[in-house]
Scaffold this active site. Structure first.
Site, PDB file in Angstrom:
ATOM      1  N   ASN A 210       0.850  -1.194   0.000  1.00  0.00           N
ATOM      2  CA  ASN A 210       0.000   0.000   0.000  1.00  0.00           C
ATOM      3  C   ASN A 210       0.880   1.236   0.000  1.00  0.00           C
ATOM      4  OD1 ASN A 210       0.540   0.769   2.896  1.00  0.00           O
ATOM      5  ND2 ASN A 210      -0.400  -1.237   3.220  1.00  0.00           N
ATOM      6  N   PHE A 325      -4.901   2.823  14.686  1.00  0.00           N
ATOM      7  CA  PHE A 325      -5.137   3.857  13.680  1.00  0.00           C
ATOM      8  C   PHE A 325      -6.184   3.362  12.701  1.00  0.00           C
ATOM      9  CE2 PHE A 325      -1.649   6.044  15.375  1.00  0.00           C
ATOM     10  CZ  PHE A 325      -1.496   7.276  14.733  1.00  0.00           C
TER      11      PHE A 325
END
Length: 402
Positions: A210, A325
């Site tokens: 990613n 997160f």
């Protein structure tokens, strides 16, 4: 003095004879690893040239409120976001008066109003001006607002008087600047932080990953070390220098990251900032996969779930205070709240990665923290380093209450 390493300091130079000491102060700050940008008032330029301070700081000196070379011609906003500390040396009686009244009629005073960084003042003026009740009232007001006051010292002055009003020497000011970053909130705590992306191999050449740069996680590691913690940083593949006083462990895949985290346990605080791949190829080809003309244009990869690192660590019998997160492109707060509950977290940090100014690979961030009671606390957009320090202070407060 290592507390100044990689700190961003805006040095404001007012219009007093002590401005000549600002040159040496820049050297002392840079010797300790700080990055220094200089803002000069019109009066300051009468005592020392911008060229001198540019040569010493390594950056152009900022002079004008509206700067055509700055983003949107608003250099005061850029500098306000950039700074970790605004140190005004010398701070003249005129500057103190303008700051106390909130007057913003030049770059330096406007910057002080716009910043959320710490502001420190190094007064320098004639002993009579220092003793005047107006100056003392202005200084008291500024101190009440949270500004730090460094000095002044007593001694012979340029006008021939003797008394209080001399600006402190550069060595002393550099030490006091370092004290603005005292490490204490996480003294004695072991903090485990994950950062960056993971890579899941398809074959020896290709992989799934990613866009995470690791910048937020590395900034958190630096901030936690500044706060006194023993920091273990488990990072996926990134190209970032290891923060000072941080033990870094490099990994590649999600399973590697989980193994490294489990080996680093126990810890007092877990901050899972890494962007971990949810899936990996079921089978990794031993050699580079070639195009097969008999299969047409497509390629089918069978993916399987990776272990959930955050849920696994937060579910241990010796679970640390756990912070996750949630990087989302839509329904940010709803998805973050669900993740908080599902993974048994104490806090979750939500940020909108669809916004290119605060998403992956950006230099800035803006976050909302959600706790178990669904209370929300937001930090406005600023540099990732500053967000990291704000977040670590917030987490440390919650951890120390637990």
């Amino acid at each position: 003095m290592q507390r100044l390493y990689r700190k961003r300091i805006v040095l404001g130079v007012g219009g007093g004879i002590a401005a000549y000491k600002s040159a040496e102060l820049i050297r002392r700050l840079r010797d300790q690893g700080a990055e220094v940008r200089v803002v000069m008032t019109q009066g300051g330029r009468e005592f020392i040239t911008p060229l001198t301070l540019q040569a010493l700081s390594g950056h152009p000196v900022h002079l004008d409120l509206l700067d055509p070379a700055a983003e949107a011609a608003m250099g005061h906003i850029e500098l306000a976001r950039w700074a970790d500390l605004v140190l005004i040396a010398p701070a003249t009686a005129d500057l103190l008066a303008r700051l106390a009244q909130g007057i913003a009629n030049d770059l330096l005073t406007t910057l002080v109003l716009a910043t959320d960084a710490m502001v420190a003042l190094a007064p320098a003026m004639n002993q009579g001006m220092w003793r005047d009740p107006a100056t003392q009232a202005n200084l008291d007001l500024l101190a009440q607002r949270g500004m730090r006051v460094f000095g002044p010292a007593s001694g012979a002055q340029a006008c021939g008087d003797v008394g209080l009003g001399r600006m402190l020497e550069p060595d002393n000011l550099a030490l006091l600047a370092a004290d603005c970053f005292q490490r204490q909130a996480l003294d004695g705590r072991h903090v485990l932080i994950t950062a960056g992306p993971t890579q899941e191999n398809i074959d020896p050449v290709r992989y799934i990953t990613n866009h995470s740069s690791g910048k937020m996680g590395f900034a958190l590691a630096e901030a936690a070390a500044e706060a006194g913690a023993k920091v273990t940083l488990v990072s996926g593949p990134v190209h970032l220098p290891t923060p000072d006083r941080v033990n870094r462990i490099d990994v590649v895949s999600a399973r590697d990251m989980l193994a490294a985290c489990e080996a680093a346990m126990p810890c007092d605080l877990l901050i899972a900032a890494a962007a971990v791949a949810d899936y990996r190829p079921e089978v990794v080809a031993p050699h580079k996969m070639k195009k097969d003309p008999t299969t047409g244009e497509g390629l089918l990869l069978q993916l399987v779930r990776n272990p959930d690192i955050l849920a696994t660590l937060a579910g241990r019998p010796d679970r640390p205070f756990s912070v996750g997160f949630a990087a989302e492109t839509e329904n940010l707060l709803d998805y973050a709240s669900r993740k908080l509950r599902d993974k048994n977290l104490d806090l979750i940090v939500a940020n909108d990665v669809a916004n290119p100014t605060i998403g992956f690979n950006s230099e800035e961030n803006a976050i909302t923290i959600i706790d178990r009671e669904q209370r929300q606390t937001s930090f406005a957009q600023t540099s990732k380093g500053k967000i990291a320090r704000q977040l670590v202070a917030f987490i440390a407060d919650r951890l120390n209450q637990a």
